[in-house]
Enzyme design. Structure first.
Site, mmCIF file in Angstrom:
data_model
loop_
_atom_site.group_PDB
_atom_site.id
_atom_site.type_symbol
_atom_site.label_atom_id
_atom_site.label_comp_id
_atom_site.label_asym_id
_atom_site.label_seq_id
_atom_site.Cartn_x
_atom_site.Cartn_y
_atom_site.Cartn_z
ATOM 1 N N GLY A 154 -4.161 4.647 2.295
ATOM 2 C CA GLY A 154 -2.946 4.982 3.029
ATOM 3 C C GLY A 154 -2.964 6.389 3.614
ATOM 4 O O GLY A 154 -2.119 6.725 4.441
ATOM 5 N N GLU A 160 -14.135 -0.955 -0.238
ATOM 6 C CA GLU A 160 -12.937 -0.766 0.581
ATOM 7 C C GLU A 160 -12.896 -1.816 1.686
ATOM 8 O O GLU A 160 -13.818 -1.935 2.479
ATOM 9 C CB GLU A 160 -12.926 0.658 1.186
ATOM 10 C CG GLU A 160 -11.840 0.891 2.220
ATOM 11 C CD GLU A 160 -10.430 0.539 1.771
ATOM 12 O OE1 GLU A 160 -9.959 1.091 0.764
ATOM 13 O OE2 GLU A 160 -9.789 -0.313 2.451
ATOM 14 N N GLY A 214 -0.589 2.939 -6.917
ATOM 15 C CA GLY A 214 0.869 2.933 -6.958
ATOM 16 C C GLY A 214 1.452 1.835 -7.833
ATOM 17 O O GLY A 214 2.640 1.903 -8.180
ATOM 18 N N HIS A 230 6.775 2.655 0.714
ATOM 19 C CA HIS A 230 6.574 3.116 -0.657
ATOM 20 C C HIS A 230 6.747 1.970 -1.642
ATOM 21 O O HIS A 230 7.636 2.009 -2.497
ATOM 22 C CB HIS A 230 7.560 4.239 -0.975
ATOM 23 C CG HIS A 230 7.423 5.420 -0.060
ATOM 24 N ND1 HIS A 230 8.451 6.275 0.224
ATOM 25 C CD2 HIS A 230 6.359 5.874 0.643
ATOM 26 C CE1 HIS A 230 8.026 7.214 1.056
ATOM 27 N NE2 HIS A 230 6.767 6.982 1.342
HETATM 28 C C1 FAD Z 1 3.189 4.883 7.857
HETATM 29 C C2 FAD Z 1 3.127 5.393 6.455
HETATM 30 C C3 FAD Z 1 3.460 6.715 6.158
HETATM 31 C C4 FAD Z 1 3.411 7.188 4.851
HETATM 32 N N1 FAD Z 1 3.715 8.492 4.601
HETATM 33 C C5 FAD Z 1 3.650 8.958 3.340
HETATM 34 C C6 FAD Z 1 3.904 10.326 3.060
HETATM 35 O O1 FAD Z 1 4.163 11.114 3.951
HETATM 36 N N2 FAD Z 1 3.825 10.745 1.780
HETATM 37 C C7 FAD Z 1 3.533 9.891 0.756
HETATM 38 O O2 FAD Z 1 3.504 10.323 -0.387
HETATM 39 N N3 FAD Z 1 3.279 8.587 0.994
HETATM 40 C C8 FAD Z 1 3.320 8.107 2.252
HETATM 41 N N4 FAD Z 1 3.047 6.795 2.501
HETATM 42 C C9 FAD Z 1 2.758 5.906 1.360
HETATM 43 C C10 FAD Z 1 1.316 6.096 0.890
HETATM 44 O O3 FAD Z 1 0.434 5.811 1.945
HETATM 45 C C11 FAD Z 1 1.048 5.166 -0.289
HETATM 46 O O4 FAD Z 1 2.039 5.338 -1.258
HETATM 47 C C12 FAD Z 1 -0.291 5.458 -0.919
HETATM 48 O O5 FAD Z 1 -1.321 5.360 0.033
HETATM 49 C C13 FAD Z 1 -0.564 4.475 -2.054
HETATM 50 O O6 FAD Z 1 -1.767 4.869 -2.669
HETATM 51 P P1 FAD Z 1 -2.606 3.804 -3.489
HETATM 52 O O7 FAD Z 1 -3.732 4.523 -4.129
HETATM 53 O O8 FAD Z 1 -1.687 3.035 -4.351
HETATM 54 O O9 FAD Z 1 -3.166 2.742 -2.417
HETATM 55 P P2 FAD Z 1 -3.624 2.907 -0.927
HETATM 56 O O10 FAD Z 1 -3.696 4.302 -0.495
HETATM 57 O O11 FAD Z 1 -2.788 1.955 -0.133
HETATM 58 O O12 FAD Z 1 -5.117 2.351 -0.973
HETATM 59 C C14 FAD Z 1 -5.429 1.041 -1.351
HETATM 60 C C15 FAD Z 1 -6.687 0.627 -0.600
HETATM 61 O O13 FAD Z 1 -7.197 -0.547 -1.210
HETATM 62 C C16 FAD Z 1 -7.750 -1.379 -0.213
HETATM 63 N N5 FAD Z 1 -7.792 -2.740 -0.741
HETATM 64 C C17 FAD Z 1 -6.750 -3.549 -1.019
HETATM 65 N N6 FAD Z 1 -7.192 -4.721 -1.518
HETATM 66 C C18 FAD Z 1 -8.550 -4.634 -1.555
HETATM 67 C C19 FAD Z 1 -9.579 -5.541 -1.956
HETATM 68 N N7 FAD Z 1 -9.305 -6.773 -2.458
HETATM 69 N N8 FAD Z 1 -10.867 -5.140 -1.829
HETATM 70 C C20 FAD Z 1 -11.172 -3.907 -1.335
HETATM 71 N N9 FAD Z 1 -10.217 -3.023 -0.933
HETATM 72 C C21 FAD Z 1 -8.934 -3.387 -1.058
HETATM 73 C C22 FAD Z 1 -6.805 -1.200 0.957
HETATM 74 O O14 FAD Z 1 -7.485 -1.506 2.161
HETATM 75 C C23 FAD Z 1 -6.432 0.277 0.852
HETATM 76 O O15 FAD Z 1 -7.242 1.069 1.686
HETATM 77 C C24 FAD Z 1 3.051 6.303 3.802
HETATM 78 C C25 FAD Z 1 2.692 4.984 4.090
HETATM 79 C C26 FAD Z 1 2.721 4.527 5.404
HETATM 80 C C27 FAD Z 1 2.328 3.099 5.684
#
Ligand code: FAD
Length: 548
Positions: free
Chosen positions: A90, A39, A510, A477
């Site tokens: 996130g 991470e 996502g 999103h």
């Molecule tokens: C302010 C805000 C409010 C939100 N509120 C909501 C909500 O209420 N409900 C909802 O459903 N969604 C919400 N979202 C959206 C939600 O956070 C995302 O849709 C969700 O987190 C995406 O999940 P994911 O598994 O795709 O990636 P993420 O949860 O974004 O996780 C990806 C992780 O990978 C890490 N990463 C990236 N590249 C690398 C690399 N090369 N090496 C190591 N680590 C890496 C990043 O640091 C990150 O921690 C919100 C987003 C924000 C910004």
């Protein structure tokens, strides 16, 4: 699947610890695999989270500038993308709204017809909702009451609902702030505290009331043996032992993400890799790996079908408002103003006023120079007619206390593409660059709703500066870019989220979402990952099973 466990450092390396990464880690550890999670972001505890967004170095993520927070904002020509970056991805900054999309989303996009999605997904949504502790919100704050009154005023009162959230709320009549033993996993999880309704979810919950991944999926994964490497950025993933399709495992290279000079390059080996770096992070890494020859067979559909939930951020500010509009939970309620358009009331906690620099007076009309002229005229007219009121509208202090943001999402089709190239403004390095048709920044029915909301609240309707000046909408999103499809000619992964052209390489985040959900996506990303993990068999030597 691993045959010679000792040959590799880990059976699975997961890149990213957000919804996709944490779910994968928990389910794989449960099945007996040796798992590492890399991470890029920091690990946060309730005590180090910033009290307000003015503490920019602990909120914003830009490590080269010394900012090591958990929130990032990336500007593209077509869209401004907000996303999280932390152990727990996130979830540290999310508003914890967890909604299933309408069932019709499974019939559109490139995943349509590849599975009996509606019947298969229902069990995974149930598991996801249980693990994330989803409940109907019972904390209705002043901003929610305004949303309800506005919905009634436009005849949509019956389509106003409290949201479903992953927040530990106090029982009826209790004040909140009570520490209690783990209420979700039969005592296997961490101690928690009930919600105090401070509205601080988006700044990271300092009370351990929000159900972040480091308190559920990732917590259980670590407890049962997964190793999490914080501040560790993956820069290379390469098939090893002469098998270019990855069937003989992968070498994963990392560097320290928060260091300028001593970046401590490390190399790990594993049999399987799961990319869970979020839509942007996974696209960025895969473009780089395809180009540097590490994974040349990645489909040329990479970067296509990127969707934004057709979001628009509008709202209202009520200078001098007697009630504190920041009280409640970040998103306490929502309304469907028509079949396609879903609006939620969002707030920042008291004192977190920096987002005020992005907010301005709402201006109607189609995007372009005409709208900019109209906006300038509105601002000037307001300054001349009511200089004091206009000053109070634009000054940052008390912004969170006086403002409700309306997050408008539409389940309409609309997509952009991401490319990997040297942009004219930064020719030194290849970067993600957006292309395609503009995402609409003007949703007339949403603007009308914001004006009505402002009227009901006794305030002024607001919009965001990038939407008005550059015709660029903001979204939290960002989805797609590595969509599920039947072949590499149409997508990047198959219906089990295995990357076309490679063995033992998966994407769980996502980026695989293949249609516009029209609601917040985290529950769907969690449920899709639960489904993808269900296809991976148990190892025979599984440890005692963790809670379901
Ligand atoms: C302010 C805000 C409010 C939100 N509120 C909501 C909500 O209420 N409900 C909802 O459903 N969604 C919400 N979202 C959206 C939600 O956070 C995302 O849709 C969700 O987190 C995406 O999940 P994911 O598994 O795709 O990636 P993420 O949860 O974004 O996780 C990806 C992780 O990978 C890490 N990463 C990236 N590249 C690398 C690399 N090369 N090496 C190591 N680590 C890496 C990043 O640091 C990150 O921690 C919100 C987003 C924000 C910004």
């Amino acid at each position: 699947m691993p045959q010679h466990e000792s040959q590799f450092d880990f059976d699975f390396i997961i890149i990213g610890s957000g919804f996709g990464g944490s779910v994968s880690a928990h389910r794989l550890v449960e099945k007996g695999y040796r798992v590492a999670v890399m991470e890029m972001g920091r690990r946060w505890s309730a005590n180090d989270l910033p009290r307000s967004s003015w503490l920019i170095h602990r909120w914003f993520w830009r490590p080269k500038l010394g900012l090591r927070g958990f929130f990032n904002m990336r500007l593209f020509r077509h869209v401004t993308i907000f996303h999280g970056c932390a152990v727990g991805g996130g979830s540290i900054t999310y508003a914890a709204t967890l909604l299933p999309p309408p069932s019709k989303v499974w019939e559109s996009g490139s995943w349509a017809g590849l599975a009996d999605w509606n019947s298969e997904m229902s069990q995974h949504y149930e598991t996801a909702a249980r693990m994330l502790g989803v409940r109907e919100n019972s904390i209705i704050g002043p901003a929610d009451r305004l949303l309800q009154r506005t919905s009634e005023a436009i005849g949509c009162g019956q389509r106003f609902f409290p949201t479903y959230v992953g927040i530990l709320e106090p029982s009826h009549g209790e004040p909140g702030g009570n520490a209690i033993p783990d209420p979700f996993f039969n005592g296997e999880g961490p101690e928690r505290t009930t919600c105090t309704a401070c509205g601080g979810c988006i700044m990271g919950c300092r009370f351990r009331a929000k159900n972040t991944l480091d308190l559920n999926y990732l917590y259980l994964a670590e407890k049962h043996g997964a190793r999490v490497f914080p501040e560790t950025r993956v820069v290379d993933v390469r098939p090893m032992n002469g098998a270019s399709d990855g069937s003989a495992g992968y070498a994963v290279r990392t560097i320290t993400s928060t260091a300028w000079i001593r970046r401590r390059p490390l190399r790990f080996t594993c049999q399987n890799v799961i990319l869970s770096a979020s839509s942007l992070g996974t696209m960025e890494l895969l473009f780089h790996l395809r180009e540097n020859g590490a994974l040349p067979a990645i489909s040329n559909q990479l970067g296509k079908h990127v969707r934004t939930n057709s979001e628009s951020l509008i709202g209202a500010r009520v200078p001098g408002c007697r009630e504190d509009l920041s009280q409640g939970i970040a998103i306490g309620s929502r309304v469907y103003i028509d079949e396609q358009t879903h609006i939620e009331a969002l707030r920042y906690p008291r004192g977190s006023d920096t987002m005020s620099f992005l907010s301005t007076i709402l201006t109607d009309s189609r995007p372009g120079s005409r709208r900019i002229v109209l906006w300038l005229r509105n601002v000037l007219a307001s300054l001349l007619r009511r200089p004091f009121k206009t000053f109070r509208l634009f000054q940052p202090f008390r912004w969170a206390r006086e403002t409700v943001i309306l997050v408008c999402m539409q389940a309409l089709e609309g997509e952009i593409e991401m490319h990997w190239c040297r942009p004219w403004f930064w020719p030194f390095k290849k970067l993600l660059v957006s292309r395609g048709d503009k995402v609409p920044t003007y949703i007339p029915q949403a603007n009308e709703f914001a004006k009505k909301f402002a009227q009901v609240a006794g305030g002024t309707a607001m919009s965001t500066l990038p939407e008005i000046l550059f015709d660029v909408p903001g979204t939290a999103h960002c989805l797609g870019g590595c969509v599920i499809a039947d072949s590499p000619a149409r997508g990047v992964v198959d219906a089990q989220q295995r990357v076309f052209g490679y063995k033992n390489l998966y994407i769980c985040d996502g980026s695989v979402v293949s249609a516009n959900l029209g609601v917040n996506p985290s529950l769907t990303i969690t449920a899709l990952t639960e489904r993808a993990m269900s296809f991976i068999p148990h190892l025979s030597k599984a440890p005692p099973s963790a809670p379901q």
